[in-house]
Design an enzyme around this catalytic site. Structure first.
Site, PDB file in Angstrom:
ATOM      1  N   HIS A  27       0.835  -1.205   0.000  1.00  0.00           N
ATOM      2  CA  HIS A  27       0.000   0.000   0.000  1.00  0.00           C
ATOM      3  C   HIS A  27       0.871   1.257   0.000  1.00  0.00           C
ATOM      4  O   HIS A  27       0.449   2.313   0.466  1.00  0.00           O
ATOM      5  CB  HIS A  27      -0.953   0.029   1.200  1.00  0.00           C
ATOM      6  CG  HIS A  27      -1.739  -1.228   1.364  1.00  0.00           C
ATOM      7  ND1 HIS A  27      -2.849  -1.509   0.607  1.00  0.00           N
ATOM      8  CD2 HIS A  27      -1.550  -2.306   2.181  1.00  0.00           C
ATOM      9  CE1 HIS A  27      -3.334  -2.694   0.960  1.00  0.00           C
ATOM     10  NE2 HIS A  27      -2.549  -3.199   1.893  1.00  0.00           N
TER      11      HIS A  27
ATOM     12  N   SER B 283      16.112  16.133 -20.704  1.00  0.00           N
ATOM     13  CA  SER B 283      15.049  17.128 -20.775  1.00  0.00           C
ATOM     14  C   SER B 283      15.504  18.259 -21.671  1.00  0.00           C
ATOM     15  O   SER B 283      16.684  18.621 -21.683  1.00  0.00           O
ATOM     16  CB  SER B 283      14.714  17.662 -19.382  1.00  0.00           C
ATOM     17  OG  SER B 283      13.912  18.822 -19.456  1.00  0.00           O
TER      18      SER B 283
ATOM     19  N   LYS C 230      18.471  16.210 -15.830  1.00  0.00           N
ATOM     20  CA  LYS C 230      17.576  15.062 -15.801  1.00  0.00           C
ATOM     21  C   LYS C 230      18.190  13.806 -16.433  1.00  0.00           C
ATOM     22  O   LYS C 230      18.797  13.852 -17.501  1.00  0.00           O
ATOM     23  CB  LYS C 230      16.269  15.385 -16.543  1.00  0.00           C
ATOM     24  CG  LYS C 230      15.445  16.502 -15.940  1.00  0.00           C
ATOM     25  CD  LYS C 230      14.823  16.084 -14.624  1.00  0.00           C
ATOM     26  CE  LYS C 230      13.701  15.104 -14.795  1.00  0.00           C
ATOM     27  NZ  LYS C 230      12.531  15.647 -15.492  1.00  0.00           N
TER      28      LYS C 230
ATOM     29  N   ARG D  45     -19.515 -18.800 -41.343  1.00  0.00           N
ATOM     30  CA  ARG D  45     -18.420 -17.835 -41.366  1.00  0.00           C
ATOM     31  C   ARG D  45     -18.912 -16.474 -41.814  1.00  0.00           C
ATOM     32  O   ARG D  45     -19.901 -16.339 -42.522  1.00  0.00           O
ATOM     33  CB  ARG D  45     -17.252 -18.262 -42.253  1.00  0.00           C
ATOM     34  CG  ARG D  45     -17.303 -17.810 -43.667  1.00  0.00           C
ATOM     35  CD  ARG D  45     -16.146 -17.048 -44.282  1.00  0.00           C
ATOM     36  NE  ARG D  45     -15.169 -16.383 -43.508  1.00  0.00           N
ATOM     37  CZ  ARG D  45     -13.910 -16.232 -43.911  1.00  0.00           C
ATOM     38  NH1 ARG D  45     -13.503 -16.787 -45.028  1.00  0.00           N
ATOM     39  NH2 ARG D  45     -13.074 -15.542 -43.203  1.00  0.00           N
TER      40      ARG D  45
ATOM     41  N   VAL E 163      -9.150  -8.377 -39.555  1.00  0.00           N
ATOM     42  CA  VAL E 163      -8.540  -8.371 -38.229  1.00  0.00           C
ATOM     43  C   VAL E 163      -7.242  -9.177 -38.226  1.00  0.00           C
ATOM     44  O   VAL E 163      -6.241  -8.768 -37.627  1.00  0.00           O
ATOM     45  CB  VAL E 163      -9.539  -8.919 -37.186  1.00  0.00           C
ATOM     46  CG1 VAL E 163      -8.860  -9.102 -35.836  1.00  0.00           C
ATOM     47  CG2 VAL E 163     -10.736  -7.994 -37.057  1.00  0.00           C
TER      48      VAL E 163
END
Length: 532
Positions: free
Chosen positions: A241, A365, A371, A405, A412
């Site tokens: 947690h 950066s 960075k 079918r 797809v």
């Protein structure tokens, strides 16, 4: 000098037909009252013409700054998908498995192998056994098949408007060049529906594609196993947690991930790739109408297994694609575990548990020079999201087809390589990120030393053993929501009425030594994975 035309206020009719957002964007902007300047009124009047001149000379966008350029040639700069553009070099290995060329080539292989199979059936006298020369001709055709040949198929398709029929015609065009094969060329695509050819082609493509990504999966597992054993004894604070919890070792946490990945990798190798060759609705109708004495189901099984695939006995016009869903879900689960690792490593970097090796010339950066960002793990996480979104759709859609079918699976299935492509990009990013990691054991040790309250668990557990009243509650009162240092914990233990041996064991315990059998588990990961 001439200037661009100034924008004019929109008419009432124009405003009436526009959306509220657009109206707001083009409406004259209210001008705030200027602050009272410390200049004389005469000076302000003199400055007004200058301000008007500046405003009149300011460029006004015509709205055509980013008009489309038609007919751009395809390249890594003009490709719509970053898979073929920015990341094209990273997934180049998959082109031979999932490209349009790969699909055409697989179809040609299936068609030619089917013709050879027909020639081996004694009852089909019209297709006698092929001579050594004829078989050599066919083998050379398959071995030499190239993107140029596939382009010829696509050219024929522009006339037929049917991709599989175009393959048949191009094969026949080759067969006429050999006298023996010319006499049997009408048996090309004999008794087949397009899906007989397609389902076997897709299975061959998947086998090739999986073989291409498995080495990257194995490398990720191997690297993590290496870190598990190297860091088996490096103590580390756990967090449940997001809060300090019972300590572990860095190696044990890597071992957790390695075992999860290895299990999914092992399951991938167990997913059978199915195929069918049963005609238009799965009953061998056309086959039996021509040659009723042939055991066509046995022939189909022999043919499918000869391609290294598993025979699917119960089908409609299509192989039902259930195995594809199983395979894609397996890759998806592997990816999700990698994503889980990416996020955990990202978090550990953010709290200083890992440093990252810097690379000369790299910029973290555009504005903050200091960075060193965990970009590899972020890149992996993003690409896994794209991969899993594709696999999720493929797994949900492909097993569903109306009646015997529909064609929804066709378009797809052309996207199978997309999920594998994004996965491969992610794997390489994770591997790159893992290669930059440097363990900051000192930061881990400091974190442990700041959290002595995690020893509340073993203390109250030993108290239970010795029948001390309300052990949990006493430790809760001492530690919950409070910082307790080394001296505070030892003072509490010293006052406990328990055998001296148990008390001394608790007195000697530190957050860094309270790791259970984490080290042993980390060192055992190699054996555990081999047993899968």
């Amino acid at each position: 000098a001439s200037h661009p035309p100034r924008a004019t206020a929109p008419t009432h009719e124009f405003l009436r037909t526009m959306s509220a957002f657009t109206v707001a964007a083009v409406a004259p902007r209210a001008v705030a009252a200027p602050r009272r300047p410390f200049v004389a009124a005469k000076s302000r009047r003199a400055a007004a013409p200058v301000r008007r001149a500046v405003l009149e000379s300011a460029p006004v966008s015509s709205g055509k700054d980013f008009e489309p350029e038609p007919d751009l040639e395809l390249s890594d700069l003009t490709a719509i998908s970053p898979i073929d553009g920015r990341y094209g070099a990273k997934i180049k290995i998959l082109r031979a498995s999932f490209s349009e060329y790969a699909l055409v080539r697989a179809r040609v292989i299936v068609e030619v192998r089917w013709l050879q199979k027909l020639a081996s059936i004694p009852q089909i006298t019209e297709v006698p056994p092929l001579s050594e020369d004829a078989n050599a001709f066919l083998e050379k055709f398959l071995a030499d098949f190239s993107p140029a040949d596939a382009a010829e198929v696509k050219k024929v398709e522009r006339t037929t408007n049917h991709d599989v029929k175009a393959v048949e015609y191009v094969i026949k065009d080759r067969l006429v060049q050999h006298p023996e094969l010319k006499s049997i060329m009408e048996f090309t695509h004999f008794a087949c529906t397009s899906e007989d050819i397609n389902n076997l082609s897709h299975a061959l493509m998947l086998r090739s594609g999986v073989d291409s990504i498995l080495p990257f999966m194995d490398e990720i597992i191997d690297v993590i196993v290496g870190k598990a054993t190297e860091e088996a004894e490096t103590p580390m604070m756990s967090r449940t947690h997001g809060q300090p919890a019972s300590p572990t070792t860095l190696g044990k946490e890597f071992a957790n991930v390695a075992y999860r990945l290895a299990r999914q990798r092992a399951q991938m190798g167990k997913v059978p790739l199915y195929g069918k060759m049963a005609g238009a609705v799965g009953n061998y109708n056309a086959h039996m109408s021509a040659y009723p004495d042939v055991d066509w189901q046995r022939v189909a099984e022999e043919f499918v297994t000869s391609l290294g695939l598993t025979f699917q006995p119960y089908v409609t016009q299509i192989e039902p694609h259930d195995y594809m869903a199983e395979l894609f879900n397996c890759v998806q689960r592997f990816n999700t575990i990698v994503l889980d690792l990416d996020r955990d490593i990202w978090s550990y970097i953010s709290i200083g548990y890992f440093k990252q090796k810097t690379v000369a010339g790299e910029v973290g950066s555009s504005t903050m020079p200091h960075k060193v960002n965990p970009i590899d793990f972020e890149n992996s996480e993003g690409n896994i999201g794209m991969a899993n979104a594709m696999f999720e759709h493929l797994s949900a859609k492909l097993p569903v087809s109306r009646w015997q079918r529909d064609l929804t699976d066709s378009t797809v299935l052309r996207n199978m390589g997309v999920g594998f492509g994004y996965s491969l990009i992610a794997y390489q990013s994770t591997l790159k990120g893992l290669g930059k990691l440097e363990t900051n054991a000192a930061a881990m040790a400091a974190d442990l030393d700041c959290n002595w309250e995690v020893l509340a668990e073993p203390i109250q557990t030993v108290m239970r053993r010795h029948d001390i009243e309300k052990p949990y509650e006493k430790l809760k009162e001492l530690t919950r929501g409070r910082r307790v240092d080394r001296d505070g914990m030892r003072e509490f233990v010293q006052k406990l009425e328990m055998p001296e041996e148990s008390k001394q064991r608790l007195m000697d315990m530190t957050p860094a030594t309270y790791i259970g059998n984490a080290t042993a588990q980390a060192l055992d990961i190699v054996a555990k994975i081999k047993a899968l």
